[in-house]
Design a protein around this motif. Structure first.
Motif, PDB file in Angstrom:
ATOM      1  N   UNK A 181       0.484   5.517  11.990  1.00 58.59           N
ATOM      2  CA  UNK A 181       0.264   5.844  10.586  1.00 58.59           C
ATOM      3  C   UNK A 181       1.529   5.746   9.746  1.00 58.59           C
ATOM      4  N   UNK A 182       1.294   5.515   8.468  1.00 61.98           N
ATOM      5  CA  UNK A 182       2.411   5.343   7.539  1.00 61.98           C
ATOM      6  C   UNK A 182       1.960   5.796   6.150  1.00 61.98           C
ATOM      7  N   UNK A 183       2.797   6.546   5.472  1.00 60.54           N
ATOM      8  CA  UNK A 183       2.505   6.976   4.110  1.00 60.54           C
ATOM      9  C   UNK A 183       3.617   6.502   3.177  1.00 60.54           C
ATOM     10  N   UNK A 184       3.259   6.236   1.930  1.00 60.06           N
ATOM     11  CA  UNK A 184       4.282   5.810   0.984  1.00 60.06           C
ATOM     12  C   UNK A 184       4.097   6.564  -0.329  1.00 60.06           C
ATOM     13  N   UNK A 185       5.173   6.590  -1.108  1.00 61.94           N
ATOM     14  CA  UNK A 185       5.117   7.371  -2.340  1.00 61.94           C
ATOM     15  C   UNK A 185       5.169   6.501  -3.597  1.00 61.94           C
ATOM     16  N   UNK A 186       5.695   5.300  -3.490  1.00 65.03           N
ATOM     17  CA  UNK A 186       5.898   4.467  -4.667  1.00 65.03           C
ATOM     18  C   UNK A 186       4.640   3.637  -4.949  1.00 65.03           C
ATOM     19  N   UNK A 187       3.984   3.911  -6.049  1.00 65.03           N
ATOM     20  CA  UNK A 187       2.735   3.215  -6.373  1.00 65.03           C
ATOM     21  C   UNK A 187       2.968   1.754  -6.775  1.00 65.03           C
ATOM     22  N   UNK A 222       3.296  -3.314  -3.404  1.00 65.50           N
ATOM     23  CA  UNK A 222       2.079  -4.136  -3.375  1.00 65.50           C
ATOM     24  C   UNK A 222       1.978  -4.994  -2.120  1.00 65.50           C
ATOM     25  N   UNK A 223       2.896  -4.803  -1.206  1.00 66.41           N
ATOM     26  CA  UNK A 223       2.860  -5.605   0.016  1.00 66.41           C
ATOM     27  C   UNK A 223       3.430  -4.755   1.132  1.00 66.41           C
ATOM     28  N   UNK A 224       2.712  -4.725   2.232  1.00 65.80           N
ATOM     29  CA  UNK A 224       3.065  -3.827   3.322  1.00 65.80           C
ATOM     30  C   UNK A 224       3.132  -4.609   4.625  1.00 65.80           C
ATOM     31  N   UNK A 266      -1.655  -7.285   1.780  1.00 68.16           N
ATOM     32  CA  UNK A 266      -1.423  -7.215   0.351  1.00 68.16           C
ATOM     33  C   UNK A 266      -2.241  -6.074  -0.223  1.00 68.16           C
ATOM     34  N   UNK A 267      -1.787  -5.556  -1.348  1.00 61.84           N
ATOM     35  CA  UNK A 267      -2.479  -4.409  -1.942  1.00 61.84           C
ATOM     36  C   UNK A 267      -3.867  -4.757  -2.472  1.00 61.84           C
ATOM     37  N   UNK A 290      -5.173   2.188   2.510  1.00 61.04           N
ATOM     38  CA  UNK A 290      -5.913   3.078   1.619  1.00 61.04           C
ATOM     39  C   UNK A 290      -4.995   3.379   0.427  1.00 61.04           C
ATOM     40  N   UNK A 291      -5.203   2.616  -0.635  1.00 58.27           N
ATOM     41  CA  UNK A 291      -4.289   2.712  -1.785  1.00 58.27           C
ATOM     42  C   UNK A 291      -4.371   4.067  -2.471  1.00 58.27           C
ATOM     43  N   UNK A 292      -5.570   4.610  -2.557  1.00 58.24           N
ATOM     44  CA  UNK A 292      -5.719   5.891  -3.266  1.00 58.24           C
ATOM     45  C   UNK A 292      -4.965   7.000  -2.538  1.00 58.24           C
ATOM     46  N   UNK A 293      -4.931   6.896  -1.221  1.00 57.60           N
ATOM     47  CA  UNK A 293      -4.214   7.900  -0.431  1.00 57.60           C
ATOM     48  C   UNK A 293      -2.774   7.496  -0.164  1.00 57.60           C
ATOM     49  N   UNK A 294      -2.393   6.305  -0.580  1.00 57.42           N
ATOM     50  CA  UNK A 294      -1.073   5.748  -0.292  1.00 57.42           C
ATOM     51  C   UNK A 294      -0.779   5.845   1.210  1.00 57.42           C
TER      52      UNK A 294
END
Lengths: 118, 111
Positions: free
Chosen positions: B22-28, B31-33, B51-52, B67-71
Protein backbone atom coordinates in the motif's frame (compact mmCIF):
# COMPACT_ATOMS: atom_id res chain seq x y z
CA UNK A 1 14.88 -1.17 -23.92
CA UNK A 2 15.49 1.95 -21.81
CA UNK A 3 18.73 0.94 -20.14
CA UNK A 4 20.67 3.27 -17.89
CA UNK A 5 24.21 2.45 -16.85
CA UNK A 6 26.38 3.85 -14.09
CA UNK A 7 30.11 3.71 -13.68
CA UNK A 8 31.75 2.78 -11.43
CA UNK A 9 29.48 0.41 -9.55
CA UNK A 10 31.48 0.87 -6.37
CA UNK A 11 34.36 3.06 -5.35
CA UNK A 12 36.49 3.41 -2.26
CA UNK A 13 38.46 6.61 -1.87
CA UNK A 14 40.44 8.52 0.71
CA UNK A 15 39.00 11.51 2.49
CA UNK A 16 39.70 14.72 0.61
CA UNK A 17 39.80 13.20 -2.86
CA UNK A 18 37.23 13.70 -5.63
CA UNK A 19 35.17 10.99 -7.23
CA UNK A 20 33.35 11.13 -10.56
CA UNK A 21 30.30 8.98 -11.26
CA UNK A 22 28.98 8.60 -14.80
CA UNK A 23 25.39 7.99 -15.77
CA UNK A 24 24.55 6.98 -19.34
CA UNK A 25 21.29 6.28 -21.12
CA UNK A 26 22.28 3.51 -23.51
CA UNK A 27 19.43 3.31 -25.97
CA UNK A 28 17.52 6.54 -25.65
CA UNK A 29 18.14 10.24 -25.34
CA UNK A 30 17.44 11.82 -22.01
CA UNK A 31 17.04 15.55 -21.82
CA UNK A 32 16.66 15.25 -18.07
CA UNK A 33 18.60 13.12 -15.65
CA UNK A 34 18.20 12.98 -11.91
CA UNK A 35 20.67 12.17 -9.17
CA UNK A 36 19.54 10.49 -5.96
CA UNK A 37 21.24 9.40 -2.79
CA UNK A 38 20.12 6.67 -0.49
CA UNK A 39 21.28 6.26 3.08
CA UNK A 40 20.73 2.91 4.82
CA UNK A 41 17.10 2.20 5.65
CA UNK A 42 15.98 5.49 4.15
CA UNK A 43 14.15 6.46 1.00
CA UNK A 44 15.81 7.71 -2.13
CA UNK A 45 16.44 11.41 -1.76
CA UNK A 46 16.62 13.62 -4.81
CA UNK A 47 19.85 15.60 -4.92
CA UNK A 48 19.58 17.44 -8.20
CA UNK A 49 17.93 17.61 -11.58
CA UNK A 50 20.26 17.74 -14.55
CA UNK A 51 19.15 19.17 -17.88
CA UNK A 52 21.27 18.77 -20.98
CA UNK A 53 23.14 21.94 -21.81
CA UNK A 54 22.13 23.90 -18.73
CA UNK A 55 23.01 24.15 -15.07
CA UNK A 56 21.68 21.57 -12.69
CA UNK A 57 18.95 22.41 -10.23
CA UNK A 58 19.86 21.37 -6.71
CA UNK A 59 17.49 20.42 -3.94
CA UNK A 60 17.55 22.35 -0.70
CA UNK A 61 20.41 21.33 1.51
CA UNK A 62 22.56 19.91 -1.29
CA UNK A 63 25.83 21.80 -1.78
CA UNK A 64 26.27 22.54 -5.47
CA UNK A 65 29.99 23.22 -5.06
CA UNK A 66 30.49 19.86 -3.46
CA UNK A 67 28.34 17.80 -5.80
CA UNK A 68 29.23 18.98 -9.29
CA UNK A 69 26.87 17.85 -12.01
CA UNK A 70 27.57 18.05 -15.71
CA UNK A 71 25.09 17.01 -18.40
CA UNK A 72 27.14 17.45 -21.51
CA UNK A 73 25.11 15.33 -23.88
CA UNK A 74 21.71 13.73 -24.21
CA UNK A 75 23.10 10.41 -23.05
CA UNK A 76 25.62 11.33 -20.35
CA UNK A 77 25.47 13.06 -16.99
CA UNK A 78 28.27 13.05 -14.43
CA UNK A 79 28.26 13.64 -10.69
CA UNK A 80 31.55 14.61 -9.09
CA UNK A 81 31.82 14.44 -5.33
CA UNK A 82 34.57 16.93 -4.54
CA UNK A 83 36.73 16.68 -1.44
CA UNK A 84 34.82 13.65 -0.29
CA UNK A 85 34.42 12.97 3.42
CA UNK A 86 33.25 9.87 5.27
CA UNK A 87 29.76 11.33 5.68
CA UNK A 88 29.46 11.36 1.87
CA UNK A 89 29.59 7.57 1.90
CA UNK A 90 26.31 6.48 0.42
CA UNK A 91 24.58 4.81 -2.49
CA UNK A 92 24.24 7.21 -5.43
CA UNK A 93 21.65 6.47 -8.10
CA UNK A 94 20.93 8.28 -11.31
CA UNK A 95 17.86 8.11 -13.45
CA UNK A 96 17.07 9.25 -16.95
CA UNK A 97 13.73 10.48 -18.11
CA UNK A 98 12.35 8.99 -21.34
CA UNK A 99 9.37 10.35 -23.21
CA UNK A 100 7.40 7.80 -25.21
CA UNK A 101 4.98 8.04 -28.09
CA UNK A 102 2.14 7.61 -25.61
CA UNK A 103 3.08 11.03 -24.29
CA UNK A 104 4.03 9.77 -20.86
CA UNK A 105 7.41 10.03 -19.27
CA UNK A 106 9.00 7.24 -17.32
CA UNK A 107 12.16 7.35 -15.34
CA UNK A 108 14.66 4.56 -15.69
CA UNK A 109 17.24 4.06 -13.03
CA UNK A 110 20.86 3.17 -13.19
CA UNK A 111 22.20 0.31 -11.08
CA UNK A 112 23.71 2.71 -8.55
CA UNK A 113 27.19 3.49 -7.28
CA UNK A 114 28.32 2.57 -3.81
CA UNK A 115 30.74 5.19 -2.50
CA UNK A 116 32.83 4.53 0.57
CA UNK A 117 35.06 7.33 1.81
CA UNK A 118 37.72 6.30 4.27
CA UNK B 1 7.57 16.77 4.18
CA UNK B 2 6.84 13.24 3.03
CA UNK B 3 4.30 13.46 0.23
CA UNK B 4 4.33 9.75 -0.50
CA UNK B 5 3.94 7.35 2.39
CA UNK B 6 4.33 3.63 2.67
CA UNK B 7 3.24 2.92 6.20
CA UNK B 8 4.21 -0.74 6.29
CA UNK B 9 7.98 -1.08 6.44
CA UNK B 10 7.79 -4.82 5.94
CA UNK B 11 5.47 -7.56 4.77
CA UNK B 12 5.78 -11.33 4.83
CA UNK B 13 3.71 -13.50 2.51
CA UNK B 14 3.67 -17.18 1.72
CA UNK B 15 4.62 -18.31 -1.75
CA UNK B 16 1.59 -18.57 -4.01
CA UNK B 17 -0.47 -16.13 -2.01
CA UNK B 18 -1.28 -12.53 -2.87
CA UNK B 19 1.02 -9.71 -1.76
CA UNK B 20 -0.60 -6.34 -1.30
CA UNK B 21 1.61 -3.30 -0.87
CA UNK B 22 0.00 0.00 0.00
CA UNK B 23 0.91 3.59 -0.63
CA UNK B 24 -0.71 6.90 0.29
CA UNK B 25 0.01 10.35 -1.07
CA UNK B 26 -0.89 13.86 -0.04
CA UNK B 27 -0.30 16.01 -3.12
CA UNK B 28 -3.43 16.15 -5.29
CA UNK B 29 -1.33 17.38 -8.23
CA UNK B 30 0.30 14.00 -8.69
CA UNK B 31 -0.97 12.46 -11.90
CA UNK B 32 1.37 9.56 -12.50
CA UNK B 33 2.32 6.81 -10.12
CA UNK B 34 4.97 4.15 -10.34
CA UNK B 35 6.19 1.15 -8.44
CA UNK B 36 9.82 0.18 -8.33
CA UNK B 37 11.48 -2.92 -7.00
CA UNK B 38 14.90 -2.76 -5.44
CA UNK B 39 17.37 -5.43 -4.44
CA UNK B 40 20.16 -4.59 -1.96
CA UNK B 41 23.04 -2.62 -3.49
CA UNK B 42 21.25 -2.26 -6.83
CA UNK B 43 19.33 0.55 -8.44
CA UNK B 44 15.53 0.42 -8.47
CA UNK B 45 13.87 -1.43 -11.32
CA UNK B 46 10.70 -0.06 -12.83
CA UNK B 47 7.77 -2.44 -12.31
CA UNK B 48 4.49 -0.88 -13.29
CA UNK B 49 2.86 2.51 -13.50
CA UNK B 50 -0.56 4.06 -13.62
CA UNK B 51 -1.90 7.35 -14.85
CA UNK B 52 -4.43 9.27 -12.81
CA UNK B 53 -7.01 8.80 -15.55
CA UNK B 54 -7.11 5.10 -14.79
CA UNK B 55 -7.95 3.17 -11.68
CA UNK B 56 -6.29 -0.11 -12.57
CA UNK B 57 -3.37 -1.33 -14.59
CA UNK B 58 -2.27 -4.93 -15.02
CA UNK B 59 0.99 -6.41 -16.18
CA UNK B 60 1.31 -10.14 -15.72
CA UNK B 61 1.34 -10.95 -12.03
CA UNK B 62 1.40 -7.28 -11.06
CA UNK B 63 -1.65 -5.06 -10.77
CA UNK B 64 -1.73 -1.51 -9.51
CA UNK B 65 -4.95 0.02 -8.22
CA UNK B 66 -5.46 3.76 -7.82
CA UNK B 67 -8.12 5.35 -5.63
CA UNK B 68 -7.84 9.07 -6.30
CA UNK B 69 -10.50 10.14 -3.82
CA UNK B 70 -8.63 8.37 -1.05
CA UNK B 71 -5.22 9.32 -2.45
CA UNK B 72 -4.26 5.71 -2.17
CA UNK B 73 -2.69 3.16 -4.43
CA UNK B 74 -1.79 -0.44 -4.01
CA UNK B 75 0.32 -3.03 -5.77
CA UNK B 76 -0.98 -6.58 -5.93
CA UNK B 77 1.35 -9.44 -6.75
CA UNK B 78 -0.33 -12.74 -7.43
CA UNK B 79 0.85 -15.38 -7.11
CA UNK B 80 3.80 -14.26 -5.00
CA UNK B 81 7.14 -15.95 -5.68
CA UNK B 82 10.33 -16.08 -3.59
CA UNK B 83 12.09 -14.03 -6.27
CA UNK B 84 9.68 -11.21 -5.52
CA UNK B 85 11.40 -10.68 -2.17
CA UNK B 86 12.78 -7.15 -2.36
CA UNK B 87 12.05 -3.61 -1.27
CA UNK B 88 9.19 -2.01 -3.18
CA UNK B 89 9.06 1.75 -3.60
CA UNK B 90 5.97 3.66 -4.50
CA UNK B 91 6.62 6.90 -6.40
CA UNK B 92 4.48 9.76 -7.60
CA UNK B 93 5.04 12.65 -9.93
CA UNK B 94 3.42 15.29 -12.04
CA UNK B 95 4.60 16.48 -15.40
CA UNK B 96 8.13 17.84 -15.41
CA UNK B 97 8.98 17.00 -11.85
CA UNK B 98 11.14 14.34 -10.32
CA UNK B 99 9.71 11.39 -8.57
CA UNK B 100 8.64 11.56 -4.96
CA UNK B 101 9.37 8.26 -3.30
CA UNK B 102 7.91 6.52 -0.31
CA UNK B 103 10.30 4.93 2.16
CA UNK B 104 9.71 1.49 0.79
CA UNK B 105 8.17 -1.77 1.96
CA UNK B 106 10.36 -4.81 2.34
CA UNK B 107 8.53 -7.84 1.00
CA UNK B 108 9.57 -11.33 2.03
CA UNK B 109 7.99 -14.24 0.21
CA UNK B 110 8.52 -17.47 2.08
CA UNK B 111 8.41 -20.94 0.51
Amino acid sequence: GAVVSQHPSRVICKSGTSVKIECRSLDFQATTMFWYRQFPKQSLMLMATSNEGSKATYEQGVEKDKFLINHASLTLSTLTVTSAHPEDSSFYICSASASWSSGKETQYFGPGTRLLVL
Amino acid sequence: DQQVKQNSPSLSVQEGRISILNCDYTNSMFDYFLWYKKYPAEGPTFLISISSIKDKNEDGRFTVFLNKSAKHLSLHIVPSQPGDSAVYFCAATYTGYALNFGKGTSLLVTP
